[in-house]
Design an enzyme around this catalytic site. Structure first.
Site, PDB file in Angstrom:
ATOM      1  N   GLY A   1       2.639   1.828  10.974  1.00 51.56           N
ATOM      2  CA  GLY A   1       3.672   2.869  10.877  1.00 51.56           C
ATOM      3  C   GLY A   1       4.389   3.174  12.180  1.00 51.56           C
TER       4      GLY A   1
ATOM      5  N   ASN B   1       0.871  -1.184   0.000  1.00 49.28           N
ATOM      6  CA  ASN B   1       0.000   0.000   0.000  1.00 49.28           C
ATOM      7  C   ASN B   1       0.906   1.233   0.000  1.00 49.28           C
ATOM      8  OD1 ASN B   1      -1.767   2.087   0.587  1.00 49.28           O
ATOM      9  ND2 ASN B   1      -2.243   1.381   2.662  1.00 49.28           N
ATOM     10  N   TRP B   2       0.976   1.888  -1.148  1.00 48.73           N
ATOM     11  CA  TRP B   2       1.917   3.011  -1.285  1.00 48.73           C
ATOM     12  C   TRP B   2       1.393   4.299  -0.633  1.00 48.73           C
ATOM     13  CZ3 TRP B   2       3.884   2.563  -7.109  1.00 48.73           C
ATOM     14  CH2 TRP B   2       4.592   1.358  -7.236  1.00 48.73           C
ATOM     15  N   LYS B   3       0.149   4.305  -0.229  1.00 47.39           N
ATOM     16  CA  LYS B   3      -0.456   5.495   0.394  1.00 47.39           C
ATOM     17  C   LYS B   3      -0.212   6.732  -0.492  1.00 47.39           C
ATOM     18  CE  LYS B   3      -0.071   3.162   4.802  1.00 47.39           C
ATOM     19  NZ  LYS B   3       0.141   3.211   6.242  1.00 47.39           N
TER      20      LYS B   3
ATOM     21  N   GLU C   1      -6.556   4.754   8.073  1.00 51.71           N
ATOM     22  CA  GLU C   1      -6.293   6.183   7.799  1.00 51.71           C
ATOM     23  C   GLU C   1      -7.521   6.859   7.177  1.00 51.71           C
ATOM     24  OE1 GLU C   1      -2.668   5.427   5.708  1.00 51.71           O
ATOM     25  OE2 GLU C   1      -1.730   4.877   7.613  1.00 51.71           O
TER      26      GLU C   1
ATOM     27  N   HIS D   1      -9.498   1.331   5.186  1.00 54.04           N
ATOM     28  CA  HIS D   1      -8.184   1.464   5.824  1.00 54.04           C
ATOM     29  C   HIS D   1      -8.306   2.432   7.002  1.00 54.04           C
ATOM     30  CE1 HIS D   1      -4.030   2.537   6.564  1.00 54.04           C
ATOM     31  NE2 HIS D   1      -3.708   1.406   5.963  1.00 54.04           N
TER      32      HIS D   1
ATOM     33  N   GLY E   1       2.913  -1.190   4.295  1.00 51.55           N
ATOM     34  CA  GLY E   1       2.970   0.228   3.945  1.00 51.55           C
ATOM     35  C   GLY E   1       4.413   0.654   3.707  1.00 51.55           C
ATOM     36  N   GLY E   2       5.031   1.213   4.750  1.00 51.14           N
ATOM     37  CA  GLY E   2       6.381   1.768   4.638  1.00 51.14           C
ATOM     38  C   GLY E   2       7.385   0.875   3.925  1.00 51.14           C
TER      39      GLY E   2
ATOM     40  N   GLU F   1      -5.414  -5.097  10.655  1.00 50.10           N
ATOM     41  CA  GLU F   1      -4.338  -4.146  10.916  1.00 50.10           C
ATOM     42  C   GLU F   1      -4.617  -3.393  12.224  1.00 50.10           C
ATOM     43  OE1 GLU F   1      -2.255  -2.768   7.102  1.00 50.10           O
ATOM     44  OE2 GLU F   1      -4.153  -1.734   7.134  1.00 50.10           O
TER      45      GLU F   1
ATOM     46  N   SER G   1       3.417  -2.464  10.359  1.00 48.00           N
ATOM     47  CA  SER G   1       4.864  -2.542  10.617  1.00 48.00           C
ATOM     48  C   SER G   1       5.505  -3.867  10.187  1.00 48.00           C
ATOM     49  CB  SER G   1       5.166  -2.259  12.088  1.00 48.00           C
ATOM     50  OG  SER G   1       4.831  -0.912  12.393  1.00 48.00           O
TER      51      SER G   1
HETATM   52  P1  PGA Z   1       2.921   0.072   7.686  1.00 47.05           P
HETATM   53  O1  PGA Z   1       1.473   0.330   7.085  1.00 47.05           O
HETATM   54  O2  PGA Z   1       3.439  -1.200   7.063  1.00 47.05           O
HETATM   55  O3  PGA Z   1       3.725   1.269   7.306  1.00 47.05           O
HETATM   56  O4  PGA Z   1       2.772  -0.092   9.153  1.00 47.05           O
HETATM   57  C1  PGA Z   1       0.586  -0.721   6.881  1.00 47.05           C
HETATM   58  C2  PGA Z   1      -0.715  -0.216   6.324  1.00 47.05           C
HETATM   59  O5  PGA Z   1      -1.147   0.894   6.671  1.00 47.05           O
HETATM   60  O6  PGA Z   1      -1.357  -0.906   5.514  1.00 47.05           O
END
Ligand code: PGA
Length: 265
Positions: free
Chosen positions: A185, A17-19, A108, A106, A244-245, A179, A223
């Site tokens: 993150g 997930n590149w956000k 966010e 998600h 994500g990251g 999640e 994470s």
């Molecule tokens: P993260 O994000 O790997 O940076 O913790 C995961 C996500 O939000 O899907």
């Protein structure tokens, strides 16, 4: 004679997930090029990346001859097709561009856009109507975790699936990603045993909604990185990871994906 329980074979997934990253199309294309070159065993699972809407079309193009799927991070709840909905991108448009799956719910988006259950239901319906698979994201906050409310919170978030008319005919178009909000993150991760317990519970709850959901892959996210992915992959109840990251650095993502699939073999 009692029949032995058949092990359900589920697809394995590594999803990036590149956000709202990276900042330019050129960087996104570079990232895509490197990810396309990852040599992984497709019989064993699937890699998918989810760029921003702005970059989606170019990344689909970049990945068209590869085994990597491209999805999007959201679809509009207002309309499945077209119309006067300023700023929205519909599932029909996503489908036309080449997105195969979308994230829904998600944390966010739940936090920054206050997405309601009603909106999430409409998004899922709109996606499925347009043959776009849904990665439904669920997770508890730190306070809820500390108050031991995780399972209740997750069941409430999953309960929206009962309202999805399109579900019966799209059983194979659903993935659930667990999640924990406090793990996204932050570098903090739950114990694998905790995730296993949660996934077992999710699986049981899904079956109360529709027995066909026995094959729904249940992913862990929060994470995940190249160093800790093996511990998650070792668990039979973790069918994939949403990253994500660590999906933004191509060689780290490549190591992560290869380790995941090699461990699942
Ligand atoms: P993260 O994000 O790997 O940076 O913790 C995961 C996500 O939000 O899907």
């Amino acid at each position: 004679m009692v029949k032995a329980m058949q092990k359900v074979i589920k697809n394995n997934w590594v999803i990036g997930n590149w956000k709202s990253n990276p900042s330019s199309l050129a960087q996104a294309k570079d990232l895509a090029k490197e990810i396309t070159a990852i040599n992984f065993d497709a019989t064993n699972g699937q890699i998918m990346v989810m760029p921003t809407n702005l970059h989606l079309s170019s990344i689909v193009d970049e990945m068209k001859d590869s085994k990597v799927l491209v999805g999007c991070q959201d679809v509009s709840f207002t309309s499945a097709t077209t119309g006067a909905y300023t700023g929205d991108c519909s599932a029909e448009q996503m489908q036309a561009i080449g997105a195969k799956w979308t994230l829904v719910g998600h944390s966010e988006r739940r936090t920054y856009h206050q997405e309601s259950d009603k909106q999430l239901i409409a998004k899922i319906e709109n996606a499925l109507k347009n043959d776009i698979g849904v990665v439904l994201c669920i997770g508890e906050t730190l306070t809820e975790y500390e108050k031991n409310q995780t399972l209740n919170v997750l069941q409430k978030q999953l309960a929206i699936l009962k309202e999805i008319n399109e579900l019966e005919n799209n059983i194979d178009k659903l993935i659930v990603a667990y999640e924990p909000v406090w793990a996204i993150g932050t570098g903090k991760v739950p114990q694998v045993a905790e995730v296993e317990n949660v996934h077992k519970n999710i699986n049981e709850y899904l079956l109360t909604i529709n027995t066909g959901l026995t094959k729904t892959p249940i992913l862990y996210g929060g994470s995940v990185n190249a160093d800790n992915v093996e511990t998650f992959a070792k668990s039979d109840s973790i069918d994939g990871v949403l990253v994500g990251g660590a999906s933004l650095v191509a060689d780290k993502f490549a190591t992560l994906a290869k380790t995941f699939f090699a461990t699942k073999k």
